[in-house]
Design a protein around this motif. Structure first.
Motif, short mmCIF file in Angstrom:
data_model
loop_
_atom_site.label_atom_id
_atom_site.label_comp_id
_atom_site.label_asym_id
_atom_site.label_seq_id
_atom_site.Cartn_x
_atom_site.Cartn_y
_atom_site.Cartn_z
N MET A 1 0.85 -1.19 0.00
CA MET A 1 0.00 0.00 0.00
C MET A 1 0.89 1.26 0.00
SD MET A 1 -2.93 1.10 2.71
CE MET A 1 -3.87 2.60 2.45
N ALA A 2 0.63 2.14 -0.94
CA ALA A 2 1.47 3.33 -1.07
C ALA A 2 1.08 4.36 -0.01
CB ALA A 2 1.31 3.94 -2.46
N VAL A 3 2.11 5.04 0.47
CA VAL A 3 1.92 6.08 1.46
C VAL A 3 2.22 7.43 0.80
CG1 VAL A 3 2.63 7.02 3.68
CG2 VAL A 3 2.57 4.54 3.33
N GLU A 4 1.30 8.34 0.89
CA GLU A 4 1.50 9.64 0.29
C GLU A 4 1.19 10.74 1.30
OE1 GLU A 4 -1.23 10.65 -2.78
OE2 GLU A 4 -2.73 9.21 -2.05
N LEU A 5 1.79 11.89 1.10
CA LEU A 5 1.61 13.05 1.96
C LEU A 5 0.61 14.00 1.34
CD1 LEU A 5 5.32 13.79 2.97
CD2 LEU A 5 3.58 12.56 4.28
N LYS A 6 -0.32 14.51 2.16
CA LYS A 6 -1.32 15.46 1.70
C LYS A 6 -1.40 16.62 2.68
CE LYS A 6 -4.35 12.19 -0.69
NZ LYS A 6 -5.73 11.65 -0.80
N GLN A 7 -1.71 17.77 2.16
CA GLN A 7 -1.93 18.95 2.99
C GLN A 7 -3.42 19.21 3.11
OE1 GLN A 7 0.29 22.15 1.25
NE2 GLN A 7 2.20 21.55 2.26
N GLN A 8 -3.87 19.42 4.36
CA GLN A 8 -5.27 19.70 4.61
C GLN A 8 -5.38 20.96 5.46
OE1 GLN A 8 -6.96 16.25 6.48
NE2 GLN A 8 -7.17 15.13 4.56
N LEU A 9 -6.39 21.78 5.16
CA LEU A 9 -6.64 23.00 5.90
C LEU A 9 -7.79 22.75 6.87
CD1 LEU A 9 -5.95 25.97 6.31
CD2 LEU A 9 -7.68 26.54 4.58
#
Length: 476
Positions: A1-9
């Motif tokens: 399973m790929a792990v990705e970074l996301k930005q949330q406000l």
């Protein structure tokens, strides 16, 4: 399973206790002496903060009369705020309506209460006598060890065996040293218990009264404390008049030999606020005498005004210290305003007390004052902790005005402190030879329209440290 970074406000609300807010809350609950110590600490730690002399009122300097809650905008304040990167005009509020500064009317100097002369302690008095006492140096050394083990009442509670181990003396020598100390002034000193203390004061005096008094103290002290004179009469065979006279004589002895000597330095109460009656109205004034007038140092403000050549690190340091100084001045000012508003509300709720005395104290809760002045109940609780008010009825802690509710017979209410005052008056006016029992006091209160149980009378009487009826009975 790929792990990705996301930005949330995300938008949320939370309560943050800033260091400045924590400081304001801390100052609010400190007593007057504790606040003075805290201010002194800040004066030592913050070079931008200094105390202005009373006679100096130079324009262009930011200062606060920390005690009177008053302030004026100076010409230099805007300049200081500009260089500090702050807009602190809102930290200066107008003085509370009707407030005034209580200062000395002399040549601009604060008045200082006269300091009482230091009283000699019991140990000093005894050591002075031991210098002239007969005996060997070893005996005087053992006697000095006994003096050092006396308690605050002048009694010797420590066993002689332990004292002998401390000073390396023999038990026989300690007994002689104890007799030496017990022969000093005041009479009764170094006794092991009350009976021995009274016997030492009675001494070896001759006469029927002295003999009977020694007999009563030695064998019937418990009956005397219970005021059971009839039992003493039966056991001694003495006449009632003689027993009554001996009891009065014993009552005149001193159960605490150290009472007339000094000890710990007394702590004087300095009121934070005063209530004065002018005409038919009560006016609240903040006591400013003794509180420092704080201001920002002109030297460092001039440094900021010429900060072009100063290093950035220096400017940042000075600006940080200026923010701290201004916030402290604002916190002290807000503390004084809050005390003033709380006292004003207390005067409105307890007007009958200020006019007629403690017997007219009404039930009052912290919530009532909090709702009256628009503050939180916890704030009122902090304000009333260790704060004192000078009133026409005397000096009282602010918490004194908050009392539980005691119902009257007709459904009205009276404060618990008011009930205590009624009990005190009833006991003061009783016949000392036939003191009133707690049940009779409860009945007397009911006749005054106060519904209270006997056990409550007992609780209030003990809280006021008033003896029971049997111990209040005067003999003879």
């Amino acid at each position: 399973m790929a792990v990705e970074l996301k930005q949330q406000l995300r938008l949320s609300q939370q309560l943050v206790m800033t260091p400045q807010l924590q400081q304001a809350i801390k100052l609010l609950q400190l007593s007057r002496l504790e606040m003075l110590a805290a201010v002194q600490h800040e004066l030592e730690q913050n070079p931008l903060l200094e105390e202005a002399p009373d006679f100096e009122d130079a324009p262009g300097e930011a200062e606060s009369a920390a005690g009177d809650g008053s302030s004026e905008m100076r010409d230099g304040e805007a300049e200081a705020a500009e260089f500090a990167g702050l807009d602190w005009r809102d930290t200066w509020d107008a003085p509370p309506a009707g407030s005034s500064v209580v200062r000395d009317a002399g040549a601009g100097e604060r008045s200082e209460a006269p300091q009482p002369a230091r009283r000699e302690t019991l140990q000093e008095h005894l050591h002075w006598q031991l210098r002239f006492a007969a005996g060997t140096p070893e005996l005087r050394l053992a006697a000095a060890c006994i003096v050092g083990n006396l308690d605050g009442d002048g009694y010797l509670r420590t066993p002689l065996v332990e004292i002998a181990a401390q000073c390396g003396a023999a038990p026989e020598q300690m007994e002689a040293a104890l007799r030496c100390v017990q022969g000093l002034d005041p009479p009764g000193v170094a006794a092991r218990d009350l009976r021995e203390c009274l016997l030492l004061q009675l001494g070896a005096g001759a006469g029927a009264r002295a003999n009977l008094a020694r007999c009563i103290v030695a064998r019937h002290l418990d009956e005397l404390q219970r005021r059971d004179l009839r039992s003493i009469e039966r056991q001694t065979g003495a006449a009632p008049e003689a027993v009554a006279e001996a009891a009065r004589f014993i009552a005149g002895l001193e159960p605490r030999p150290a009472r007339g000597f000094g000890g710990d330095e007394p702590i004087y109460i300095v009121p934070d606020v005063s209530v004065h009656r002018i005409g038919g109205e009560f006016h609240v004034t903040l006591e400013a005498d003794g509180l420092p007038r704080l201001r920002v140092s002109r030297l460092y403000r001039d440094l900021l005004s010429g900060a072009q050549a100063a290093e950035r690190e220096t400017r940042d340091y000075v600006q940080e210290k200026m923010r701290a100084a201004l916030w402290l001045i604002r916190s002290i000012h807000q503390r004084q305003r809050t005390i003033y508003r709380v006292m004003e509300s207390i005067v409105r709720h307890q007007r009958a007390f200020f006019e007629q005395g403690p017997a007219q104290l009404r039930p009052l809760k912290l919530r009532d004052v909090a709702e009256d002045i628009g503050m939180h109940e916890s704030t009122v609780s902090r304000v009333t902790t260790s704060k004192y008010a000078s009133t026409p009825q005397g000096i009282f802690e602010l918490k004194y005005f908050f009392n539980s509710r005691i119902n009257r017979v007709d459904g009205e209410a009276i404060a618990s402190e008011g009930v205590k005052e009624h009990i005190r008056r009833i006991i003061t006016g009783e016949d000392a030879r036939r003191p009133l029992s707690d049940q009779r006091i409860a009945e007397a209160l009911r006749s005054q329209n106060i519904a209270i149980a006997r056990r409550t009378v007992t609780k209030y009487r003990e809280a006021m440290k008033i003896l029971s009826s049997t111990r209040r009975r005067r003999v003879g």
